[in-house]
Design an enzyme around this catalytic site. Structure first.
Site, PDB file in Angstrom:
ATOM      1  N   CYS A  87     -18.799  -7.574   3.632  1.00  0.00           N
ATOM      2  CA  CYS A  87     -18.173  -6.312   4.000  1.00  0.00           C
ATOM      3  C   CYS A  87     -16.866  -6.217   3.228  1.00  0.00           C
ATOM      4  O   CYS A  87     -16.235  -7.239   2.930  1.00  0.00           O
ATOM      5  CB  CYS A  87     -17.920  -6.252   5.513  1.00  0.00           C
ATOM      6  SG  CYS A  87     -17.114  -4.733   6.087  1.00  0.00           S
ATOM      7  N   CYS A 132     -15.675 -10.154   5.893  1.00  0.00           N
ATOM      8  CA  CYS A 132     -15.108  -8.892   5.427  1.00  0.00           C
ATOM      9  C   CYS A 132     -13.844  -9.156   4.615  1.00  0.00           C
ATOM     10  O   CYS A 132     -12.983  -9.931   5.040  1.00  0.00           O
ATOM     11  CB  CYS A 132     -14.793  -7.984   6.619  1.00  0.00           C
ATOM     12  SG  CYS A 132     -14.249  -6.323   6.127  1.00  0.00           S
ATOM     13  N   ARG A 154     -17.745  -3.234  17.829  1.00  0.00           N
ATOM     14  CA  ARG A 154     -16.911  -4.417  17.611  1.00  0.00           C
ATOM     15  C   ARG A 154     -15.593  -4.323  18.368  1.00  0.00           C
ATOM     16  O   ARG A 154     -14.845  -3.357  18.268  1.00  0.00           O
ATOM     17  CB  ARG A 154     -16.627  -4.605  16.116  1.00  0.00           C
ATOM     18  CG  ARG A 154     -15.712  -5.816  15.839  1.00  0.00           C
ATOM     19  CD  ARG A 154     -15.596  -6.089  14.371  1.00  0.00           C
ATOM     20  NE  ARG A 154     -16.897  -6.432  13.824  1.00  0.00           N
ATOM     21  CZ  ARG A 154     -17.327  -6.041  12.623  1.00  0.00           C
ATOM     22  NH1 ARG A 154     -16.579  -5.287  11.870  1.00  0.00           N
ATOM     23  NH2 ARG A 154     -18.510  -6.406  12.195  1.00  0.00           N
ATOM     24  N   CYS A 202       0.295   5.136   6.776  1.00  0.00           N
ATOM     25  CA  CYS A 202      -0.370   5.027   8.086  1.00  0.00           C
ATOM     26  C   CYS A 202       0.614   4.408   9.084  1.00  0.00           C
ATOM     27  O   CYS A 202       1.112   3.290   8.862  1.00  0.00           O
ATOM     28  CB  CYS A 202      -1.615   4.176   7.981  1.00  0.00           C
ATOM     29  SG  CYS A 202      -2.813   4.767   6.738  1.00  0.00           S
ATOM     30  N   CYS A 221       0.371   0.653  10.272  1.00  0.00           N
ATOM     31  CA  CYS A 221       0.028  -0.412   9.336  1.00  0.00           C
ATOM     32  C   CYS A 221       1.232  -1.162   8.785  1.00  0.00           C
ATOM     33  O   CYS A 221       2.096  -0.573   8.118  1.00  0.00           O
ATOM     34  CB  CYS A 221      -0.780   0.166   8.174  1.00  0.00           C
ATOM     35  SG  CYS A 221      -1.383  -1.109   7.050  1.00  0.00           S
ATOM     36  N   CYS A 262       0.831  -1.198   0.000  1.00  0.00           N
ATOM     37  CA  CYS A 262       0.000   0.000   0.000  1.00  0.00           C
ATOM     38  C   CYS A 262       0.872   1.257   0.000  1.00  0.00           C
ATOM     39  O   CYS A 262       1.830   1.356   0.772  1.00  0.00           O
ATOM     40  CB  CYS A 262      -0.918   0.002   1.228  1.00  0.00           C
ATOM     41  SG  CYS A 262      -2.023   1.429   1.291  1.00  0.00           S
ATOM     42  N   CYS A 309     -19.331   0.706   8.299  1.00  0.00           N
ATOM     43  CA  CYS A 309     -18.531   0.158   9.393  1.00  0.00           C
ATOM     44  C   CYS A 309     -17.362   1.123   9.578  1.00  0.00           C
ATOM     45  O   CYS A 309     -16.520   1.241   8.689  1.00  0.00           O
ATOM     46  CB  CYS A 309     -18.045  -1.246   9.055  1.00  0.00           C
ATOM     47  SG  CYS A 309     -16.963  -1.981  10.299  1.00  0.00           S
TER      48      CYS A 309
END
Length: 342
Positions: free
Chosen positions: A146, A115, A278, A75, A78, A71, A206
Site C-alpha cells: 500500500c 503501507c 480499519r 492540512c 498534520c 509537505c 484505501c
C-alpha cells in the site's frame, strides 16, 4: 425496539448480496443510523459484520513513513506540513534496503500489509519511479503493498500498479462542506480525482477520514455518505481519531467522545459491509475497552507497530495481548509468487 423490528432495519440497510452496489446513502439516512441507541446500532453492525466476515479475523497492517516532513499542504491536523512548527524535520526518501528491513520486521511481527507514506503534495515522475522500486521490493517479501503519496496523475497510478501496488491510500478526511475548514491548498475534487485515477489503474482503494477536527455530527454523516456512495466503495476504510499534535491548527480541538467514535465504526461497517474497516490513528488514547467496542462494531483491521507515520501507536506486544484477551485472531495471508496480487 424489539429483535424483529431490528432485523427489519438490518434488511433495509443491507443489500441481498455482498457484491450489490451500495446506496445511494443519504446524509439523513446515515445520521439516523448514528442516532440509534448504541446497543441497537452495535447489534446491527455486528450482524452485518458476521454475515460478510464469518471468520472474524483482524488484519494487521504496518505503516512506514518513507519520506517524512516538508509537505507544502496546510492540512490542519498534520505535523508533516512545512507551514507548522511541530518539531518534525524534513527527510529525504528512504533507501530500498532500509525499507526492506522495516517491511521484513513487520512481516515477522505478523503484519500482512505494508503501507509506505510519503509527505508529498503530488509526487513527480522521478519520485514515482523510486517508490515503484520500493513497492517491488516489499512485494517480493510476500506482503500486500500500500502507498500514500498525495495526489496522483493517471500515468503514476498505472506505473505503481505495474510495480505490484495492491492498495492506494488517499483519505477524504471529512465531509465536503467542512473540508475547507481543514485544508485549503487542495480541493475535495482533487481527492476524488486521485481516487478515480487509482481505480482506473486497477489498484484497490484505501480511503477513510478523521473525526475530532471540530466537525459537527452532520459532517461525520456526510463523510460516511461520501465513502459509501463511491462506486465501488473502498476496500479498506480507515477511521481515524484526531491525534492532537502541538503546533498544528487543530491541536486544541475537543477530544472525540469514545462512544461517538464507536458509532462511526459501526456505521462504516453497515454502509460498507465488505470493506476492511480499519481502527487507525488515535488508538493509543482509546484504551482496551473502547478498542474492544470498536471490534464489536465491525472494525477488522488495525495499524500495527509502535509508530503511525510520526505519531505514537500501541506497540506490537500490547496489541498481541489485547487480541488474545478478546479471542481475536490475526488474518493470515498465504505467500504469493513475486509480482502476484495477494
Amino acid at each position: 425496539m424489539g429483535a424483529n423490528d431490528l432485523q427489519q432495519t438490518i434488511t433495509l440497510h443491507r443489500p441481498a448480496k455482498a457484491e450489490a452496489p451500495q446506496g445511494p446513502w443519504t446524509v439523513e439516512a446515515i445520521q439516523a443510523l448514528l442516532d440509534k441507541p448504541l446497543m441497537d446500532l452495535l447489534f446491527e453492525a455486528q450482524t452485518v459484520h458476521r454475515q460478510h466476515f464469518p471468520e472474524g479475523d483482524i488484519e494487521l497492517a504496518t505503516l512506514l513513513s518513507v519520506k517524512t516532513g516538508g509537505c507544502p499542504e496546510n492540512c490542519g491536523y498534520c505535523p508533516q506540513s512545512a507551514e507548522f512548527d511541530t518539531g518534525v524535520k524534513a527527510q529525504k526518501l528512504m533507501e530500498v534496503d532500509e525499507v526492506v528491513r522495516a517491511a521484513q520486521a513487520a512481516k515477522d511481527a505478523g503484519a500482512t500489509r505494508f503501507c509506505m507514506g510519503a509527505a508529498w503534495r503530488a509526487p513527480k515522475d522521478r519520485d514515482v519511479e523510486k517508490v515503484a522500486v520500493l513497492v517491488e521490493a516489499v512485494k517480493g517479501l510476500g506482503l500486500q503493498t500500500c502507498a500514500t503519496l498525495g495526489m496522483l496523475e493517471p500515468h503514476h497510478a498505472h506505473q505503481l500498479k505495474a510495480a505490484g501496488l495492491d492498495y492506494y491510500n488517499h483519505n477524504l478526511d471529512t465531509a465536503p462542506e467542512y473540508y475547507t475548514d481543514v485544508v485549503d491548498t487542495r480541493t475535495y475534487q482533487d481527492r476524488l480525482d486521485t481516487l478515480a485515477h487509482v481505480r482506473s489503474a486497477g489498484i484497490s482503494v484505501c480511503c477513510g477520514g478523521i473525526v475530532g477536527m471540530g466537525e459537527a455530527p452532520v459532517h461525520r454523516a456526510g463523510l460516511i455518505a461520501q465513502l459509501a456512495n463511491l462506486d465501488p466503495y473502498p476496500e479498506s476504510v480507515p477511521i481515524n481519531s484526531l491525534v492532537r499534535v502541538p503546533g498544528t491548527p487543530l491541536a486544541d480541538s475537543e477530544p472525540v467522545d469514545p462512544f461517538d467514535f464507536v458509532r462511526m465504526i459501526a456505521v462504516a461497517r453497515i454502509t460498507m459491509p465488505t470493506a476492511r474497516v480499519r481502527l487507525s490513528a488515535g488508538r493509543q488514547q482509546m484504551g482496551d475497552a473502547v478498542q474492544a467496542l470498536c471490534f464489536m462494531a465491525g472494525a477488522n483491521s488495525i495499524f500495527y507497530g509502535d509508530k503511525l507515520l510520526v505519531t505514537g501507536n500501541p506497540d506490537v506486544e500490547a496489541d498481541t495481548v489485547l487480541l488474545r484477551k478478546l479471542g481475536l485472531n490475526a488474518r493470515q495471508v498465504q505467500e504469493q509468487p513475486e509480482g502476484c496480487a495477494a
